[in-house]
Enzyme design. Sequence first.
Site, PDB file in Angstrom:
ATOM      1  CG  HIS A   1      57.232 -17.870  20.466  1.00  0.00           C
ATOM      2  ND1 HIS A   1      56.565 -16.865  21.137  1.00  0.00           N
ATOM      3  CD2 HIS A   1      58.110 -17.221  19.666  1.00  0.00           C
ATOM      4  CE1 HIS A   1      57.011 -15.688  20.780  1.00  0.00           C
ATOM      5  NE2 HIS A   1      57.950 -15.866  19.864  1.00  0.00           N
TER       6      HIS A   1
ATOM      7  CG  ASP B   1      56.463 -17.849  25.060  1.00  0.00           C
ATOM      8  OD1 ASP B   1      56.570 -18.176  23.863  1.00  0.00           O
ATOM      9  OD2 ASP B   1      57.449 -17.516  25.749  1.00  0.00           O
TER      10      ASP B   1
ATOM     11  CD  GLU C   1      61.319 -17.069  21.244  1.00  0.00           C
ATOM     12  OE1 GLU C   1      62.331 -16.775  20.570  1.00  0.00           O
ATOM     13  OE2 GLU C   1      60.601 -16.206  21.793  1.00  0.00           O
ATOM     14  CD  GLU C   2      59.258 -13.621  23.476  1.00  0.00           C
ATOM     15  OE1 GLU C   2      60.445 -13.279  23.663  1.00  0.00           O
ATOM     16  OE2 GLU C   2      58.591 -13.247  22.503  1.00  0.00           O
TER      17      GLU C   2
ATOM     18  CD  GLU D   1      60.561 -15.530  16.493  1.00  0.00           C
ATOM     19  OE1 GLU D   1      60.178 -14.348  16.667  1.00  0.00           O
ATOM     20  OE2 GLU D   1      60.767 -16.325  17.418  1.00  0.00           O
TER      21      GLU D   1
ATOM     22  CG  HIS E   1      59.663  -8.219  23.448  1.00  0.00           C
ATOM     23  ND1 HIS E   1      60.920  -8.707  23.768  1.00  0.00           N
ATOM     24  CD2 HIS E   1      59.006  -9.247  22.848  1.00  0.00           C
ATOM     25  CE1 HIS E   1      61.019  -9.964  23.372  1.00  0.00           C
ATOM     26  NE2 HIS E   1      59.862 -10.307  22.810  1.00  0.00           N
TER      27      HIS E   1
END
Length: 354
Positions: free
Chosen positions: A69, A71, A125-126, A154, A331
């Site tokens: 992903h 994003d 995806e987030e 990932e 994150h």
Amino acid sequence: MDLDLDSTGAALTAQLVDVPSVSGEEGPLADAIERALRPLAHLSVCRDGDTIVARTELGRPERVILAGHIDTVPVAGNLPSRADGDRLYGCGTSDMKAGVAVQLRLAAHLPAPGRDVTYVFYECEEVAAERNGLLRLSRNAPELLAGDFAVLMEPSAGRIEGGCQGTLRAEVTAAGKRAHTARSWMGRNAIHEADGILAVLRAYTPREPEVDGLRYHEGLNAVAIRGGVAGNVVPDECVVTVNYRFAPDLDGERAAEVVRSLFKAWPVTVLDVADGARPGLGHPAAAAFVATVGAGLGPPRAKLGWTDVARFSALGIPAVNYGPGLPELAHTAGEYVETPAIADCETRLRAWLA
């Protein structure tokens, strides 16, 4: 900004990080990826929204998918990227633009792999599942996701992680009776009643089941609580939202039964649930991946968290998580990736594909 696919994996990661792509705002980065890939004669490239798919069409007997992903979560004062020795700091470095850089380098510099390869760069995806670009692609053009095996880039600290946990959110409601706070004995305080719900959570012992040889660690936590009417009213309702991360030996229906049985004294409303994915490492394509890519890395481990491995599992495609990023830093404001890990990941995947 134009991406330089001839730069090192670390340098390309920095370029990707420096194009902000918070969920829903991936357009400029998707444009840059599309511009970089379209001139490559050995790839067929198509776009669905801000999801880019590039494929080799060599007629190989096996097709594999490398997906990542593009994003990120919201920026936390961590752009632009900055290098400090072997660490590259910045929003999305580990989750998961380092993995996307590896994908792009392989797509550009491996024109005749031993397996046909589909490279997928997808958005959203987030955030909520219904916005996920991979989900939309599976509905709009499922033929683009056809394959024998998939690798989600990932962050996994350069280790192979099998399957993923499922996730469920539910509301557990404690009831009371309204009254004036000056005569509180005439009512029943729902917030006080919610202590029983919290007691169940405090006493909970997580399951640690072994699934297809990998050990998972479940979790059940309160993630929100709401209650109260006014400063002079005894509240008649208090709602605790819980999140259950369940091992892939359960499906969503059985996970909901677990939650309802734990909170049988209160009404339970399931808000959403996403099934996990069993490791599937016994599949020949997965076993070959582990033998080649995983050499010297230690045995595969369970993925603690939900990933789009579950999406591929639902399509009948065995998949694993494997990427250079550090999952513990995803994150966070201090997110970084170890740059030697980017090169190692690319080298291992190149050997497997070639």
